[in-house]
Structure formats: C-alpha cells, structure tokens
Design an enzyme around this catalytic site. Sequence first.
Site, PDB file in Angstrom:
ATOM      1  N   LYS A  25     -35.459  21.437  65.455  1.00 32.26           N
ATOM      2  CA  LYS A  25     -35.179  21.012  64.077  1.00 32.26           C
ATOM      3  C   LYS A  25     -34.834  19.530  64.070  1.00 32.26           C
ATOM      4  O   LYS A  25     -33.787  19.113  64.573  1.00 32.26           O
ATOM      5  CB  LYS A  25     -34.042  21.855  63.490  1.00 32.26           C
ATOM      6  CG  LYS A  25     -33.709  21.504  62.053  1.00 32.26           C
ATOM      7  CD  LYS A  25     -32.766  22.519  61.414  1.00 32.26           C
ATOM      8  CE  LYS A  25     -32.414  22.091  59.992  1.00 32.26           C
ATOM      9  NZ  LYS A  25     -31.656  23.082  59.248  1.00 32.26           N
ATOM     10  N   ILE A  36     -43.595  24.042  62.298  1.00 37.74           N
ATOM     11  CA  ILE A  36     -43.467  25.396  61.757  1.00 37.74           C
ATOM     12  C   ILE A  36     -42.634  25.469  60.486  1.00 37.74           C
ATOM     13  O   ILE A  36     -42.538  26.521  59.875  1.00 37.74           O
ATOM     14  CB  ILE A  36     -42.874  26.377  62.805  1.00 37.74           C
ATOM     15  CG1 ILE A  36     -41.592  25.807  63.426  1.00 37.74           C
ATOM     16  CG2 ILE A  36     -43.906  26.713  63.865  1.00 37.74           C
ATOM     17  CD1 ILE A  36     -40.879  26.778  64.367  1.00 37.74           C
ATOM     18  N   SER A  63     -35.113  18.523  56.727  1.00 38.82           N
ATOM     19  CA  SER A  63     -35.575  18.570  58.110  1.00 38.82           C
ATOM     20  C   SER A  63     -37.041  18.966  58.211  1.00 38.82           C
ATOM     21  O   SER A  63     -37.632  19.444  57.252  1.00 38.82           O
ATOM     22  CB  SER A  63     -34.765  19.593  58.890  1.00 38.82           C
ATOM     23  OG  SER A  63     -35.180  20.896  58.542  1.00 38.82           O
ATOM     24  N   SER A  64     -37.573  18.738  59.406  1.00 32.35           N
ATOM     25  CA  SER A  64     -38.857  19.316  59.779  1.00 32.35           C
ATOM     26  C   SER A  64     -38.601  20.110  61.048  1.00 32.35           C
ATOM     27  O   SER A  64     -37.825  19.673  61.897  1.00 32.35           O
ATOM     28  CB  SER A  64     -39.884  18.227  60.064  1.00 32.35           C
ATOM     29  OG  SER A  64     -40.133  17.505  58.881  1.00 32.35           O
ATOM     30  N   VAL A  65     -39.250  21.268  61.164  1.00 30.87           N
ATOM     31  CA  VAL A  65     -39.019  22.112  62.332  1.00 30.87           C
ATOM     32  C   VAL A  65     -40.328  22.256  63.113  1.00 30.87           C
ATOM     33  O   VAL A  65     -41.382  22.520  62.533  1.00 30.87           O
ATOM     34  CB  VAL A  65     -38.444  23.493  61.928  1.00 30.87           C
ATOM     35  CG1 VAL A  65     -38.186  24.353  63.163  1.00 30.87           C
ATOM     36  CG2 VAL A  65     -37.145  23.325  61.131  1.00 30.87           C
ATOM     37  N   GLU A  71     -40.775  23.029  57.054  1.00 34.60           N
ATOM     38  CA  GLU A  71     -40.343  21.772  56.470  1.00 34.60           C
ATOM     39  C   GLU A  71     -39.447  22.062  55.294  1.00 34.60           C
ATOM     40  O   GLU A  71     -39.809  22.804  54.389  1.00 34.60           O
ATOM     41  CB  GLU A  71     -41.545  20.947  56.012  1.00 34.60           C
ATOM     42  CG  GLU A  71     -41.091  19.623  55.435  1.00 34.60           C
ATOM     43  CD  GLU A  71     -42.213  18.605  55.314  1.00 34.60           C
ATOM     44  OE1 GLU A  71     -42.725  18.149  56.342  1.00 34.60           O
ATOM     45  OE2 GLU A  71     -42.567  18.300  54.178  1.00 34.60           O
ATOM     46  N   GLY A  72     -38.252  21.538  55.331  1.00 30.50           N
ATOM     47  CA  GLY A  72     -37.322  21.698  54.218  1.00 30.50           C
ATOM     48  C   GLY A  72     -36.996  20.331  53.654  1.00 30.50           C
ATOM     49  O   GLY A  72     -37.636  19.334  53.987  1.00 30.50           O
ATOM     50  N   THR A  73     -36.001  20.308  52.794  1.00 30.25           N
ATOM     51  CA  THR A  73     -35.602  19.053  52.169  1.00 30.25           C
ATOM     52  C   THR A  73     -34.948  18.127  53.188  1.00 30.25           C
ATOM     53  O   THR A  73     -35.045  16.910  53.090  1.00 30.25           O
ATOM     54  CB  THR A  73     -34.564  19.333  51.062  1.00 30.25           C
ATOM     55  OG1 THR A  73     -34.815  20.642  50.539  1.00 30.25           O
ATOM     56  CG2 THR A  73     -34.638  18.317  49.964  1.00 30.25           C
ATOM     57  N   ASP A  96     -26.728  28.745  51.165  1.00 27.78           N
ATOM     58  CA  ASP A  96     -28.177  28.716  50.900  1.00 27.78           C
ATOM     59  C   ASP A  96     -28.843  29.977  51.448  1.00 27.78           C
ATOM     60  O   ASP A  96     -29.860  29.910  52.137  1.00 27.78           O
ATOM     61  CB  ASP A  96     -28.788  27.443  51.512  1.00 27.78           C
ATOM     62  CG  ASP A  96     -30.142  27.097  50.882  1.00 27.78           C
ATOM     63  OD1 ASP A  96     -30.478  27.651  49.813  1.00 27.78           O
ATOM     64  OD2 ASP A  96     -30.875  26.276  51.473  1.00 27.78           O
TER      65      ASP A  96
END
Length: 491
Positions: free
Chosen positions: A83, A57, A63-65, A59-61, A170
């Site tokens: 996460k 659901i 992590s993936s969630v 995706e950041g720099t 952030d």
Amino acid sequence: MFEMECSAEDISTEGCSMKSDRAQRKRKVSRDVELEIELLLKAVPQLAKVFHIIDKIGEGTFSSVYLGEAQMRDGRRKMFALKYLIPTSHPTRIAAELQCLTVAGGRENVMGVTYCFRKEDRVVIVMPYIEHQPIVDIIGLLSFEEVRLYIYHLLKALKHIHQCGIIHRDIKPNNFLYNRKSKMYALVDFGLAQGTADTQIELLKDLTGLCKVPRPVFGERNLNSCTPLRSTTKQAASKRELVKLRKTEEPAPRSPLPVRTQSSSQKPQKTLQQGLTCSCYLTDRVCNICMARKQQVAPRAGTPGFRAPEILTKCPNQGTAIDVWSAGVILLSLLSGRYPFFKASDDLIALTQIMTIRGSRETIRAAKTYGKALVCSQELPRQDLRTLCETLRGRRSSRDNNVSPAAERSHDETLTHRPADPNLQPHRGGETTTCLTKQSSVSGGEVEEEELGWDIVPDEAYDLLDQLLDLNPSTRITAAEALLHPLFTDL
Ligand code: ADP
Ligand code: MG
Ligand code: ZN
C-alpha cells in the site's frame, strides 16, 4: 480466519530476479500500470531489492495498492499487498494507520502488517496478500449461509478493534476483504480510523485534533446552515407552507426531500432573537443570516451510503456505534441482493434514504436524543425489513398482501435516483450497481434461490438487521452483543 503467516525476517533480499516467473506471465498489465510501477520503484527504490511488483490491485483516495511477490528464505514465493500512501498524508495519520495494523492486526479477521518502507515522505505498507472478490461481483451468487458467515466474521473484526479502542470509520465491503472459496476475511484500511476515549492506539490520541477539522467536500450541501429552532406550531405552519408551495409552484419533487438539521443546543444568534427572522427555513436556499452562522464541527469521514445517521446530522460525539451501523448497511445490502444499497452523493440525500427505509418520524425522534433537530417535509413510513428485502430480491411482488408498494420503488427510484417512471424495471446491474434479476415464478430461478437458502431466511436475520440499523447510537447493538445474537448460536 485470517492469520499473519510470516514476518519480515522470513523474506529474502537476495533472490529477487523473478522477472519471468509464472505470476507475471499469467497477468497482462497495461502500459499505464507498468509506468506506475516504475514510478513507485523510483520513489521507494528499496522495494526492488525485495519485491517483484506484478500488478496494481487497488486504488483509493489516499493510496494505491500493488501486488508484489517476494522470495522467502525457505525458497517459497509469497504474495504481498503493497500500500503506497499518497505523500500528502499527514505523518501522524500514516503512523496511526500502521499502529492500528500492528497493535490490532494479524488476528480476529483484521489485516496484519509485515513491513513498512519509507523514503523521505513516501511510505509503503507491506501486508500479506489476500486474494478476494469484490462484493459487487458475487452478491447475486451468495447463499444465505455465506451472508450469515460474512456478517459474523465482520462483527468479530469489529468487536476486536472496538476493544482496542479503534473506530474504523470506513466500514464497507471494499475494506473487508473476502475470499469466498477459502473463507478468508480481513478488515483493512485504517486510514480514517479514530480512537475512543480510552484507545490502546497511542497515535490515535494525537490525531483527535487533526480529525476534528471538517473537510469541506466539493459538491456537498452544507448541513450547518440551518435555521434557528422554532416552536412546534411554527414548524407545523412552515411545513404546511412548504407542502402548499410545492403543490402550486413546483413540479413533483424528485426523490430527495429537503431535510435540515441543527443542534438544538445551538443558541440562535442575538439578532435573530430580536426578531430578524431567517427566510430560508424549509426552503432549498441558504439565506445570509444562515451563511453567517458558525460552522458546526463534527467528524464526517467515510463513504456517504455507509454513514450512520449521527454522522449525517453532525453529532459531535461519535463512537464505535458508527461502525456497527455500516455493518448493518452491509447486511441490508446482502439480504436484499442490492449493492450498493444506499447510493448517495451527499449527506442530505443519504439521510433521506435512511428515512425512506427506517421512517422519518423514527429518525427525527432518534436525532432528538443526541440533541439534533431534524425537519422532513414529508412523512416517510418505516418499512418492514423482511418485506423490503424479499421484494428487492424478487421473492415477492409489491402487489402481494401486506407489501408496501413503496418498498420496491423506494429503492429503485429514491435510493438510486431513478426517475419516477412506472414502466421502468428495477435496475439490472450497471457500472457500479448490482442487483439480482427478478426471478420468474416458474423458471429455474426460484429453485436456485431456494437452494441458496433465500426461501427460509429466519426472523433472527431481520431482527439482527433491525438492531444494527438502530437509529439511536446509544441503544444500537454493539459488535460484541451482536456476536451473541440468536442468529449465530451455532457458531
Ligand atoms: P484506501 O485507503 O486507498 O482505500 P485500502 O487499504 O482500502 O486503501 O486498499 C485499497 C484496495 O486494495 C482494497 O479495497 C483491496 O481491494 C486492496 N487491498 C488492500 N489491502 C490488501 C491486502 N492485504 N490483500 C489484498 N488486497 C488488498
Ligand atoms: Mg479502502
Ligand atoms: Zn436561513
């Protein structure tokens, strides 16, 4: 308000063979995501005992969630957000993120944590799942009342974390989950958080050394390579020179103006004082003298378009006020119907965009209060916030009385790097940018805007916006003060 509804003890580890359940049948997951889920289960095999992982659901720099479903002891099934942090994250960083969630989370619109899994350097943080809509998808549908409540709840979360001594760093809509239908709000992502001097989060104290290291970002210009401070007359002379140079030698500059910053407390190097003059002042080059300067160190985590001016100018003393600025950018975005509002690829462009809205003179004056000398090649007037927002919403044409024609253009050309083509319409959506389509004065569009309350936005909204976007961090309204603002008297 978001509350933590269960704890790890409520989750059953027995009945997790839910392969053919409702949720999975409803979702069609791509092969890539399937593979990623397999890899996750291989990396942290304990997860499979508890969760059926349904989808990815986020995706950041860092992590993936994933969305996971668990069988609760009482037989209910519940959804969780898992996460999965990238293994290269510093262990203290990971622990600090968890500590923020455990100490501050689970109340006051701040996401809580249910459990955490670890296998070697792989860490998965389990949180209650909040279904939410990305702001970019719903910005054109929101009523003024929804915007007012959204900001109120965001400020409530900020007041709470700031009281705990956490600077989030952030703040942006992607990190403030919003369920429009159920009116749920949750601040997430403490991956970049820092502690205040008196923070309650012990691990954030240990991070001070870690965060201070500036992370060079590829493609970003260096704000540190500035020239020594000169006398005002010399500055004025150079400024004239630059303007002249542009007129004769270069085509009209595209929107970002050359802006330079420096610490006015920074002593010029000895050689410079002895007459070796730097040659790059107010040019878009960096000379060898400036190359040799010591890097100024200041934290600069976050997303360029949401960064406060004191971050962009590398002020080393940054406090909770930086989160308040970001909340101001979000309010500006919601009131004007443009998301993202500032779309900057680097800090200098971001700073120029701020000047376009808040005024270059005002920005320079504010920076001076925290010891930064800023030079801007062209004066940019401060804009009236109501006029700006109403123009961008299409409620006013820039030809109306008292409307700066720059208001609309400044957004569509400067802020999103549009070429200065007068035939171009304001942008109408796109891959990452959303805005309202212009309402025609006779069509049903305007009626709809009125139904959503955009015809009667009170002055208080723009007054609060003005105080959130105070260029000077020491006079900027705090989250606690903002909650007491007249805009929220009834809440
Ligand atoms: P990153 O540090 O990679 O940005 P975040 O914590 O911001 O990670 O999570 C990335 C995205 O995952 C969020 O923007 C959100 O869409 C989704 N997400 C994170 N936590 C939750 C949650 N508890 N419930 C629902 N979605 C979540
Ligand atoms: Mg995030
Ligand atoms: Zn130089």
